[in-house]
Write an enzyme that holds these catalytic residues in place. Structure first.
Site, PDB file in Angstrom:
ATOM      1  N   TRP A 102       0.818  -1.217   0.000  1.00 19.49           N
ATOM      2  CA  TRP A 102       0.000   0.000   0.000  1.00 19.49           C
ATOM      3  C   TRP A 102       0.846   1.258   0.000  1.00 19.49           C
ATOM      4  CZ3 TRP A 102      -4.137  -1.143  -2.122  1.00 19.49           C
ATOM      5  CH2 TRP A 102      -4.845  -2.301  -1.818  1.00 19.49           C
ATOM      6  N   ASP A 172      -2.228   6.691   5.756  1.00 16.90           N
ATOM      7  CA  ASP A 172      -3.269   5.816   5.215  1.00 16.90           C
ATOM      8  C   ASP A 172      -3.700   4.900   6.368  1.00 16.90           C
ATOM      9  OD1 ASP A 172      -4.772   3.839   4.016  1.00 16.90           O
ATOM     10  OD2 ASP A 172      -3.274   3.315   2.491  1.00 16.90           O
ATOM     11  N   LYS A 196     -12.998  -1.509   5.228  1.00 15.93           N
ATOM     12  CA  LYS A 196     -12.306  -2.370   6.188  1.00 15.93           C
ATOM     13  C   LYS A 196     -12.976  -2.252   7.558  1.00 15.93           C
ATOM     14  CE  LYS A 196      -9.423  -2.902   2.753  1.00 15.93           C
ATOM     15  NZ  LYS A 196      -8.274  -2.091   2.451  1.00 15.93           N
TER      16      LYS A 196
HETATM   17  C1  LIG Z   1      -7.609  -1.696   1.130  1.00 18.44           C
HETATM   18  C2  LIG Z   1      -6.547  -0.699   1.282  1.00 18.44           C
HETATM   19  C3  LIG Z   1      -6.316   0.297   0.312  1.00 18.44           C
HETATM   20  C4  LIG Z   1      -7.073   0.361  -1.003  1.00 18.44           C
HETATM   21  O1  LIG Z   1      -8.364   0.767  -0.841  1.00 18.44           O
HETATM   22  P1  LIG Z   1      -9.324   0.996  -2.111  1.00 18.44           P
HETATM   23  O2  LIG Z   1     -10.520   1.580  -1.461  1.00 18.44           O
HETATM   24  O3  LIG Z   1      -9.544  -0.344  -2.734  1.00 18.44           O
HETATM   25  O4  LIG Z   1      -8.643   1.924  -3.037  1.00 18.44           O
HETATM   26  C5  LIG Z   1      -5.342   1.235   0.555  1.00 18.44           C
HETATM   27  N1  LIG Z   1      -4.612   1.201   1.688  1.00 18.44           N
HETATM   28  C6  LIG Z   1      -4.794   0.242   2.621  1.00 18.44           C
HETATM   29  C7  LIG Z   1      -3.951   0.261   3.848  1.00 18.44           C
HETATM   30  C8  LIG Z   1      -5.763  -0.728   2.456  1.00 18.44           C
HETATM   31  O5  LIG Z   1      -5.929  -1.671   3.389  1.00 18.44           O
END
Ligand SMILES: *Cc1c(COP(=O)(O)O)cnc(C)c1O
Length: 360
Positions: A102, A172, A196
């Site tokens: 990520w 993030d 999530k």
């Molecule tokens: C799932 C995830 C993403 C991507 O998310 P999308 O909504 O599919 O773009 C980015 N960063 C982390 C840490 C994630 O777990």
């Protein structure tokens, strides 16, 4: 059919109470005479929903007044581009700590806007830990420092966060937002995709300090400019109305559980049960450094790919689903977000114990 224990990394399990509340309100929402899905985003009823959703998030995360909360689209992935588009504008260089896919994806996008310095990386050890760094490693002229707080794929998390002084810290938090108490004032931007730990897919929450809004260069597409979204209260265009409503229900649920402090206590207990077992087991082994273990994504292996596959198959038949590790790492991963009840983890460990005995 009965509901299973869903260990998916995302989209992930939602609290049953939330699903039932949504079901009850699905056809007609309160006195509106229509479903939330059918409402104009400019209606009084919907305005009340989005305002309350934001207010509850501000309350449970204790978000200071000098931060805006935006509900955007394009997933967490669009933020990989939107952040540099808006903020890699002064010295056109940033510092990143690389903890896996990520952050690596965010690096690829940021490189399109300028210089990206990888201050530390655990790539050579398949990202099994958070790499060492010193706060003095950060370039004082960096436009910002970027981290991924919890790596969903490898199951690592930052326990201590970098102290970047005056340089904005951007995080993030897609796979750990609302899982533990954090001090929002330490960050310039926090962002997270919903699917999530917050609700269904379709919305990304961006919590941004006011002074970081309004720096997009001329020519920036309107949809990529934080200022336009902030000025229009996330209503520049039609927001994902139903997803935002669902987020509101999840935020209410968190409040009812006793807030994030209580959620954190439960999450530590849940993760503790699983890690304690992994530490004792002769068959299953955790794959990440103990000090950097995620509370949300628990990764483990048997060391034998065939045995891993057998375990995943048998677990699935018993109602423990989506335990397969990310396609890039293999093995197993149990994602135990806020909505996973503690019984789910206890029963999984019971099954693992039984599986271990049977296959020893
Ligand atoms: C799932 C995830 C993403 C991507 O998310 P999308 O909504 O599919 O773009 C980015 N960063 C982390 C840490 C994630 O777990």
């Amino acid at each position: 059919m009965e509901r299973v224990y869903n260990f998916s990394a995302g989209p992930a399990m939602l609290p049953l109470e939330v699903l039932e509340k949504a079901q009850k309100e699905l056809v007609t929402y309160q006195s509106s005479g229509m479903s939330v899905m059918e409402m104009s985003h400019r209606s009084k009823d919907y305005e009340a929903i989005i305002n309350k959703t934001e207010a509850t998030l501000r309350e449970i995360m204790d978000i200071p007044d000098n931060y805006e909360v935006l509900f955007l689209q394009g997933g967490a992935s669009l933020q990989f581009s939107m952040i540099p588009q808006n903020l890699m504008t002064k010295n056109k260089k940033i510092d990143v700590i690389d903890t896996g896919s990520w952050s690596a994806k965010a690096i690829v996008e940021a490189r399109k806007f300028g210089e990206v310095n990888v201050v530390a990386s655990s790539k050579k050890d398949t990202y099994s830990y958070i790499p060492e760094y010193k706060d003095s490693d950060f370039d004082k002229d960096a436009d910002y420092v970027y981290i991924c707080s919890n790596n969903t794929i490898y199951g690592t998390k930052f326990t201590d966060i970098p102290d970047t002084g005056d340089i904005p810290l951007i995080a993030d938090m897609s796979s750990m937002i609302l899982s533990e108490e954090i001090d929002v004032s330490k960050y310039g931007i926090i962002f997270a995709g919903a699917q999530k730990n917050m609700g269904p897919a379709g919305v990304t929450v961006v919590i941004i300090r006011e002074d970081l809004i309004g720096h997009a260069p001329e020519g920036t597409p309107s949809m990529l400019d934080y200022k336009i979204h902030a000025d229009t209260k996330s209503m520049f265009n039609t927001p994902p109305t139903y997803t935002i409503y669902m987020l509101g229900l999840v935020f209410d649920w968190i409040k009812e559980q006793g807030g994030i402090k209580e959620i954190e206590r439960i999450n530590k207990e849940k993760a503790g049960i699983l890690y304690d077992y992994l530490d004792k087991s002769n068959m299953f082994k955790g794959t990440t450094a103990v000090k950097d273990r995620s509370l949300m994504n628990v990764t483990f292996v048997t060391g034998d790919a065939e045995l891993d596959a057998l375990f995943i198959k048998e677990a699935g038949e018993k109602g423990f689903v989506n335990l397969k590790g990310h396609r890039s790492v293999g093995g197993m991963r149990a994602s135990i977000y806020n909505a996973m009840p503690i019984e789910g983890v206890k029963k999984l460990v019971e099954f693992m114990t039984e599986f271990e005995k049977r296959n020893a």
